[in-house]
Design an enzyme around this catalytic site. Sequence first.
Site, PDB file in Angstrom:
ATOM      1  N   TYR A   1      14.526 -13.240  41.363  1.00 47.72           N
ATOM      2  CA  TYR A   1      14.692 -14.397  40.476  1.00 47.72           C
ATOM      3  C   TYR A   1      13.405 -14.885  39.817  1.00 47.72           C
ATOM      4  CZ  TYR A   1      19.271 -14.482  42.658  1.00 47.72           C
ATOM      5  OH  TYR A   1      20.520 -14.127  43.094  1.00 47.72           O
TER       6      TYR A   1
ATOM      7  N   ASN B   1      24.814 -21.912  34.454  1.00 53.30           N
ATOM      8  CA  ASN B   1      24.525 -20.894  35.453  1.00 53.30           C
ATOM      9  C   ASN B   1      25.234 -21.362  36.718  1.00 53.30           C
ATOM     10  OD1 ASN B   1      23.673 -19.045  37.291  1.00 53.30           O
ATOM     11  ND2 ASN B   1      21.487 -19.204  36.801  1.00 53.30           N
TER      12      ASN B   1
ATOM     13  N   HIS C   1      31.465 -16.083  40.582  1.00 50.99           N
ATOM     14  CA  HIS C   1      32.259 -14.953  41.065  1.00 50.99           C
ATOM     15  C   HIS C   1      33.474 -15.379  41.890  1.00 50.99           C
ATOM     16  CE1 HIS C   1      28.519 -13.138  39.833  1.00 50.99           C
ATOM     17  NE2 HIS C   1      27.857 -13.747  40.798  1.00 50.99           N
TER      18      HIS C   1
ATOM     19  N   ASP D   1      39.186 -23.264  35.600  1.00 50.00           N
ATOM     20  CA  ASP D   1      40.210 -24.182  35.100  1.00 50.00           C
ATOM     21  C   ASP D   1      39.579 -25.397  34.422  1.00 50.00           C
ATOM     22  OD1 ASP D   1      42.181 -22.519  36.053  1.00 50.00           O
ATOM     23  OD2 ASP D   1      42.678 -23.743  37.804  1.00 50.00           O
TER      24      ASP D   1
ATOM     25  N   LEU E   1      20.018 -15.536  35.419  1.00 51.68           N
ATOM     26  CA  LEU E   1      18.632 -15.058  35.434  1.00 51.68           C
ATOM     27  C   LEU E   1      18.591 -13.541  35.585  1.00 51.68           C
ATOM     28  CD1 LEU E   1      17.486 -17.816  37.893  1.00 51.68           C
ATOM     29  CD2 LEU E   1      16.498 -17.519  35.623  1.00 51.68           C
TER      30      LEU E   1
HETATM   31  O1  CA2 Z   1      21.113 -14.366  38.324  1.00 48.72           O
HETATM   32  C1  CA2 Z   1      21.595 -15.510  38.388  1.00 48.72           C
HETATM   33  O2  CA2 Z   1      21.211 -16.444  37.699  1.00 48.72           O
HETATM   34  C2  CA2 Z   1      22.672 -15.792  39.443  1.00 48.72           C
HETATM   35  O3  CA2 Z   1      23.570 -16.762  38.889  1.00 48.72           O
HETATM   36  C3  CA2 Z   1      21.953 -16.368  40.653  1.00 48.72           C
HETATM   37  C4  CA2 Z   1      22.892 -16.645  41.827  1.00 48.72           C
HETATM   38  C5  CA2 Z   1      23.739 -15.418  42.152  1.00 48.72           C
HETATM   39  O4  CA2 Z   1      24.697 -15.744  43.133  1.00 48.72           O
HETATM   40  C6  CA2 Z   1      24.473 -14.887  40.915  1.00 48.72           C
HETATM   41  O5  CA2 Z   1      25.174 -13.720  41.282  1.00 48.72           O
HETATM   42  C7  CA2 Z   1      23.482 -14.569  39.819  1.00 48.72           C
HETATM   43  C8  CA2 Z   1      22.081 -17.011  43.079  1.00 48.72           C
HETATM   44  C9  CA2 Z   1      21.203 -18.185  42.905  1.00 48.72           C
HETATM   45  C10 CA2 Z   1      20.438 -18.359  44.191  1.00 48.72           C
HETATM   46  O6  CA2 Z   1      19.073 -18.503  43.878  1.00 48.72           O
HETATM   47  C11 CA2 Z   1      18.186 -18.396  44.893  1.00 48.72           C
HETATM   48  C12 CA2 Z   1      16.879 -18.576  44.544  1.00 48.72           C
HETATM   49  C13 CA2 Z   1      15.914 -18.479  45.498  1.00 48.72           C
HETATM   50  C14 CA2 Z   1      16.255 -18.206  46.816  1.00 48.72           C
HETATM   51  C15 CA2 Z   1      17.574 -18.019  47.163  1.00 48.72           C
HETATM   52  C16 CA2 Z   1      18.546 -18.140  46.192  1.00 48.72           C
END
Ligand code: CA2
Length: 151
Positions: free
Chosen positions: A23, A74, A80, A87, A101
């Site tokens: 990320y 986001n 998912h 809705d 991201l």
């Molecule tokens: O890529 C993205 O922006 C996501 O929405 C991020 C989500 C993930 O479940 C999606 O599939 C894709 C996860 C966000 C969690 O972010 C964290 C950041 C740092 C440490 C742990 C989680």
Amino acid sequence: MTAIHCLNGPNLNLLGTREPGIYGAATLADIERDLRSRADRLDIALTFRQTNHEGELVTFVQEAGAAGAGVLINAAAYTHTSVALRDAIAGTGVTAVEIHLSNVHAREAFRHVSLIAPVCAGVIAGFGPYSYLAGLEALAHLLRGRSPSAP
Ligand code: CA2
């Protein structure tokens, strides 16, 4: 004035503290600052929110709908899984752009499915924090194109 609500789902408050390999190093506050500066230049009234709770995310979508704002979302893991979020987007009739991201299609199979994509105007994924800026521009373009006062 064009209004956009940027809504962020669970765990995005942890950005910049863990999993930088996936990320990146930017925090959600960094992303908000850059988005706000771009929104100011585009004359967009920006509301920026994050929640770890599904029902609260639904409420945020309803509030954006009631305010006549577009939604840049986001939804993180709720992307998912959440029929309630889908809705809410469909039911309020908000114009929404889904952003991520990471490139969710290059990751685990369960991330390839988005329950909200079919009710969003479009999806931007894989560009790190720039996904937010690209999403803002795309959503502003859509909202202005649909506004009676657009050139
Ligand atoms: O890529 C993205 O922006 C996501 O929405 C991020 C989500 C993930 O479940 C999606 O599939 C894709 C996860 C966000 C969690 O972010 C964290 C950041 C740092 C440490 C742990 C989680």
